[in-house]
Design a protein around this motif. Structure first.
Motif, PDB file in Angstrom:
ATOM      1  N   GLU A   1      14.557   2.007  -3.425  1.00 52.06           N
ATOM      2  CA  GLU A   1      14.287   3.205  -2.652  1.00 52.06           C
ATOM      3  C   GLU A   1      13.135   2.918  -1.699  1.00 52.06           C
ATOM      4  N   PRO A   2      13.283   3.263  -0.416  1.00 56.25           N
ATOM      5  CA  PRO A   2      12.207   2.973   0.548  1.00 56.25           C
ATOM      6  C   PRO A   2      10.896   3.655   0.197  1.00 56.25           C
ATOM      7  N   ASP A   3      10.950   4.892  -0.324  1.00 55.10           N
ATOM      8  CA  ASP A   3       9.720   5.597  -0.692  1.00 55.10           C
ATOM      9  C   ASP A   3       8.992   4.881  -1.815  1.00 55.10           C
ATOM     10  N   TRP A   4       9.765   4.238  -2.702  1.00 52.89           N
ATOM     11  CA  TRP A   4       9.135   3.515  -3.817  1.00 52.89           C
ATOM     12  C   TRP A   4       8.315   2.349  -3.283  1.00 52.89           C
ATOM     13  N   ILE A   5       8.803   1.694  -2.232  1.00 57.41           N
ATOM     14  CA  ILE A   5       8.071   0.581  -1.638  1.00 57.41           C
ATOM     15  C   ILE A   5       6.910   1.098  -0.788  1.00 57.41           C
ATOM     16  N   LEU A   6       7.204   2.047   0.098  1.00 54.46           N
ATOM     17  CA  LEU A   6       6.191   2.520   1.034  1.00 54.46           C
ATOM     18  C   LEU A   6       5.027   3.219   0.348  1.00 54.46           C
ATOM     19  N   MET A   7       5.314   4.045  -0.660  1.00 52.17           N
ATOM     20  CA  MET A   7       4.261   4.840  -1.286  1.00 52.17           C
ATOM     21  C   MET A   7       3.822   4.298  -2.642  1.00 52.17           C
ATOM     22  N   GLY A   8       4.668   3.495  -3.287  1.00 51.57           N
ATOM     23  CA  GLY A   8       4.302   3.012  -4.611  1.00 51.57           C
ATOM     24  C   GLY A   8       3.784   1.592  -4.635  1.00 51.57           C
ATOM     25  N   VAL A   9       4.202   0.786  -3.658  1.00 48.66           N
ATOM     26  CA  VAL A   9       3.838  -0.628  -3.661  1.00 48.66           C
ATOM     27  C   VAL A   9       2.838  -0.970  -2.561  1.00 48.66           C
ATOM     28  N   LEU A  10       3.104  -0.481  -1.342  1.00 49.84           N
ATOM     29  CA  LEU A  10       2.281  -0.868  -0.199  1.00 49.84           C
ATOM     30  C   LEU A  10       0.808  -0.456  -0.336  1.00 49.84           C
ATOM     31  N   PRO A  11       0.491   0.794  -0.714  1.00 52.07           N
ATOM     32  CA  PRO A  11      -0.932   1.174  -0.803  1.00 52.07           C
ATOM     33  C   PRO A  11      -1.760   0.308  -1.741  1.00 52.07           C
ATOM     34  N   PRO A  12      -1.347   0.080  -2.999  1.00 48.51           N
ATOM     35  CA  PRO A  12      -2.194  -0.769  -3.855  1.00 48.51           C
ATOM     36  C   PRO A  12      -2.299  -2.208  -3.379  1.00 48.51           C
ATOM     37  N   LEU A  13      -1.221  -2.750  -2.795  1.00 50.24           N
ATOM     38  CA  LEU A  13      -1.289  -4.119  -2.291  1.00 50.24           C
ATOM     39  C   LEU A  13      -2.286  -4.247  -1.135  1.00 50.24           C
ATOM     40  N   LEU A  14      -2.231  -3.297  -0.206  1.00 47.96           N
ATOM     41  CA  LEU A  14      -3.151  -3.330   0.930  1.00 47.96           C
ATOM     42  C   LEU A  14      -4.587  -3.119   0.478  1.00 47.96           C
ATOM     43  N   TYR A  15      -4.782  -2.192  -0.458  1.00 53.15           N
ATOM     44  CA  TYR A  15      -6.133  -1.905  -0.948  1.00 53.15           C
ATOM     45  C   TYR A  15      -6.717  -3.124  -1.658  1.00 53.15           C
ATOM     46  N   ALA A  16      -5.923  -3.763  -2.500  1.00 49.13           N
ATOM     47  CA  ALA A  16      -6.404  -4.934  -3.238  1.00 49.13           C
ATOM     48  C   ALA A  16      -6.807  -6.055  -2.291  1.00 49.13           C
ATOM     49  N   SER A  17      -6.093  -6.199  -1.190  1.00 50.97           N
ATOM     50  CA  SER A  17      -6.440  -7.236  -0.212  1.00 50.97           C
ATOM     51  C   SER A  17      -7.663  -6.839   0.602  1.00 50.97           C
ATOM     52  N   ALA A  18      -7.729  -5.563   1.014  1.00 53.52           N
ATOM     53  CA  ALA A  18      -8.838  -5.109   1.866  1.00 53.52           C
ATOM     54  C   ALA A  18     -10.173  -5.167   1.141  1.00 53.52           C
ATOM     55  N   VAL A  19     -10.187  -4.885  -0.160  1.00 57.85           N
ATOM     56  CA  VAL A  19     -11.435  -4.902  -0.922  1.00 57.85           C
ATOM     57  C   VAL A  19     -12.068  -6.289  -0.898  1.00 57.85           C
ATOM     58  N   ARG A  20     -11.256  -7.323  -0.845  1.00 58.01           N
ATOM     59  CA  ARG A  20     -11.764  -8.689  -0.926  1.00 58.01           C
ATOM     60  C   ARG A  20     -12.157  -9.271   0.435  1.00 58.01           C
ATOM     61  N   VAL A  21     -11.740  -8.641   1.531  1.00 52.48           N
ATOM     62  CA  VAL A  21     -12.037  -9.181   2.859  1.00 52.48           C
ATOM     63  C   VAL A  21     -13.468  -8.813   3.249  1.00 52.48           C
ATOM     64  N   PRO A  22     -14.345  -9.781   3.465  1.00 58.83           N
ATOM     65  CA  PRO A  22     -15.715  -9.476   3.885  1.00 58.83           C
ATOM     66  C   PRO A  22     -15.724  -8.818   5.268  1.00 58.83           C
ATOM     67  N   VAL A  23     -16.470  -7.735   5.395  1.00 59.85           N
ATOM     68  CA  VAL A  23     -16.517  -7.006   6.657  1.00 59.85           C
ATOM     69  C   VAL A  23     -17.061  -7.889   7.775  1.00 59.85           C
ATOM     70  N   ILE A  24     -18.034  -8.727   7.458  1.00 54.91           N
ATOM     71  CA  ILE A  24     -18.630  -9.567   8.503  1.00 54.91           C
ATOM     72  C   ILE A  24     -17.607 -10.579   9.038  1.00 54.91           C
ATOM     73  N   ASP A  25     -16.752 -11.103   8.167  1.00 56.27           N
ATOM     74  CA  ASP A  25     -15.711 -12.030   8.629  1.00 56.27           C
ATOM     75  C   ASP A  25     -14.691 -11.295   9.489  1.00 56.27           C
ATOM     76  N   LEU A  26     -14.359 -10.075   9.087  1.00 51.07           N
ATOM     77  CA  LEU A  26     -13.412  -9.276   9.868  1.00 51.07           C
ATOM     78  C   LEU A  26     -13.988  -8.964  11.246  1.00 51.07           C
TER      79      LEU A  26
END
Length: 567
Positions: free
Chosen positions: A51-76
């Protein structure tokens, strides 16, 4: 098969694929993709439809958040020009180019539907690329560009896809409307992400319980995503901003135990989700081929459009990366002159008269800006993006989770939905196998390598020495300390001095170290030094004179010492 049996089998497949990946050197997502394709062909395996909603709302947010938390702001910040160039402009140009070409090759497909296809297959997925890059030791700057691009290009693609789908149903497409919708969606999302990020950090810093803080962190990506989507903004941007705020402020606001607990839990969750999606992509391919056959769509057309789309993406990506490498090369000779200009300005600032506290604060703020600018110039000189690095970035154009989710989210009202979804899936699978399978060879052939381990170790030692000196300047030397009105006794002084020396060398004392009878005094003194060194580390991170790798290792050393004290 029962759903429970399938879930257990999928978990076992993920673990087996991870073990095979470490032994064979093939990225885990590629192994799982092949496993999914093979298993999907077995007659006894039930059809898997996502189901597209399962991917868009159930998978994408935690994956993006987990990656963003680790990216140093100064490097970005330092790489934002290239990241924005690839994640926004390249996505828009790619979608429009593919839309026009698809409409020209297959006139039955409207231009807007072609743009929707281009928006679906334009965003890259850095999971396979970064897993390969970490194993082969890619430079930190290349890794930052790949991760930052994959975080932000999702927003560009999904907003453009939404506009294109609306245009398909309305039988018209306006580039001006698309740009306005994108700007509005990003603006609202940034505000929501900032609010959610700061509010969640404030709440978690007051809970002081690693289990509760991690539980709250699991809610943050959804709290950021859902309101943004309800306001027709970009939930992706909102989640990324919330993650960046949390990662940046968490170093100051959270304890070492809270960070360690959250790090382990999020790594586990991210590992299961992202690898599970690649497994499901392989399983879904069989169902997609069946739907394609039932719809009467020509398989040759799907292969043609997927091949043309990938070729256009590769050509445009190579051209866009080449532009950035060209400007990087032109800017390099100017770095020395700009550094001299900064040094001259700093000398003038030193002679500026300090009249009152307000002027002192202003001078201090200017000095900090100068130090940060000089550190940025040193960074660009130390870690340039060369032509070889540009080739790696251009070739690391795998498509994955977002392409899967975006393709499935295309409305059933779009007449060519089956064709578009089939093309997107084929393009994603081929890009993962082609680019992901050959990327290690490209990296080895070009001999693109990260920093020398010896140089990195020397940098960590220099950083820890600076932190130690700052701590002594703030707290005082161990011989001068007074606790509870008394100077430290010789045995306690020897223990503090030895522990401080090991921490300075980034070698925290082992967990089995015996405590002295004056353990409370020992704790107070060590904690004072750790806090002072951590504060100095925050200042160093804000300036950015040291590399992210050195700053991370220094923080790990301080965290390890803090955790040892709490036992």
């Amino acid at each position: 098969m029962e759903p429970f049996t399938l879930a257990v089998a999928a978990l076992a497949a993920i673990i087996v694929a991870s073990v095979l990946s470490r032994r064979t050197g093939i990225a885990t997502p590629l192994v799982l993709l092949v496993i999914g394709i093979v298993v999907g062909l077995i007659p006894t395996v039930p059809d898997i439809e996502l189901e597209p909603d399962w991917i868009l709302m159930g998978v994408l947010p935690p994956l993006l958040y987990a990656s963003a938390v680790r990216v140093p702001v100064i490097d970005l910040r330092r790489n934002f020009a290239m990241i924005g160039w690839l994640s926004i402009l390249l996505v828009i140009v790619s979608a429009l180019a593919i839309g026009g070409l698809v409409h020209w090759l297959v006139p039955d497909i409207p231009f807007a539907a072609g743009v929707a296809l281009g928006a679906v297959i334009s965003p890259t997925d850095a999971v396979a690329a970064t897993s390969i890059g970490k194993r082969l030791g890619l430079p930190n700057r290349l890794m930052t560009v790949l991760e930052g691009e994959s975080l932000l290009n999702d927003a560009s693609a999904l907003v453009l896809l939404r506009t294109a789908v609306v245009a398909v149903t309305a039988a018209s497409f306006s580039l001006g409307d698309a740009v306005w919708e994108f700007a509005k969606a990003v603006g609202i999302a940034v505000v929501i992400g900032l609010v959610v990020g700061y509010a969640s950090v404030w709440l978690r810093s007051r809970l002081r319980d690693p289990v509760l803080t991690t539980a709250v962190s699991f809610l943050v990506p959804f709290i950021a995503f859902v309101p943004a989507e309800e306001l027709h903004a970009s939930g992706v941007v909102s989640v990324v901003v919330a993650g960046l705020v949390t990662g940046h402020m968490g170093a100051r606001k959270f304890s070492a135990r809270e960070r360690a607990t959250e790090h382990t839990n999020w790594n586990t969750l991210q590992f299961l989700i992202e690898n599970g999606v690649f497994l499901l992509m392989g399983l879904e391919l069989h169902v997609l081929l069946v739907d394609l056959e039932e719809s009467g769509t020509d398989l040759g057309t799907v292969v043609l459009l997927a091949g043309v789309g990938l070729l256009v993406l590769l050509v445009l990506r190579t051209a866009f990366v080449a532009v950035q490498v060209f400007f990087e090369r032109r800017r390099r000779p100017q770095l020395a002159g700009r550094r001299d200009h900064m040094a001259t300005f700093a000398e003038h600032l030193e002679s500026f008269p300090v009249k009152n506290e307000h002027s002192e604060r202003r001078i201090s703020a200017f000095q900090r800006r100068i130090a940060r600018s000089r550190a940025d110039l040193d960074f660009y000189a130390r870690e340039p993006i060369t032509a070889r690095g540009g080739v790696v970035i251009a070739w690391a154009g795998m498509r994955g989770v977002v392409t899967l989710a975006a393709a499935l989210s295309i409305s059933a009202e779009v007449e060519q939905r089956t064709l578009l979804v089939s093309v997107a899936f084929l393009a994603a699978v081929v890009s993962l196998l082609l680019y992901g399978g050959t990327l290690p060879l490209v990296i080895r052939t070009l001999r693109v390598q990260g920093s020398d381990p010896g140089t990195e170790r020397s940098e960590v030692e220099a950083l820890m020495a600076d932190l130690s000196e700052a701590a002594v300047g703030s707290v005082g030397s161990p011989e001068e300390l007074v606790v509870d009105g008394h100077k430290l006794d010789p045995e306690l002084l020897a223990e503090v001095t030895a522990g401080f020396r090991k921490l300075r060398e980034a070698r925290p004392a082992p967990a089995g170290t015996s405590e002295l009878t004056s353990g409370q005094q020992l704790y107070v003194v060590r904690r004072a030094y750790i806090d002072a060194m951590r504060e100095a580390l925050h200042e160093e991170r804000a300036v950015g004179a040291y590399s992210t790798a050195a700053l991370t290792k220094a923080e790990q050393a301080l965290d390890a010492e803090e955790l040892r004290l709490e036992r």
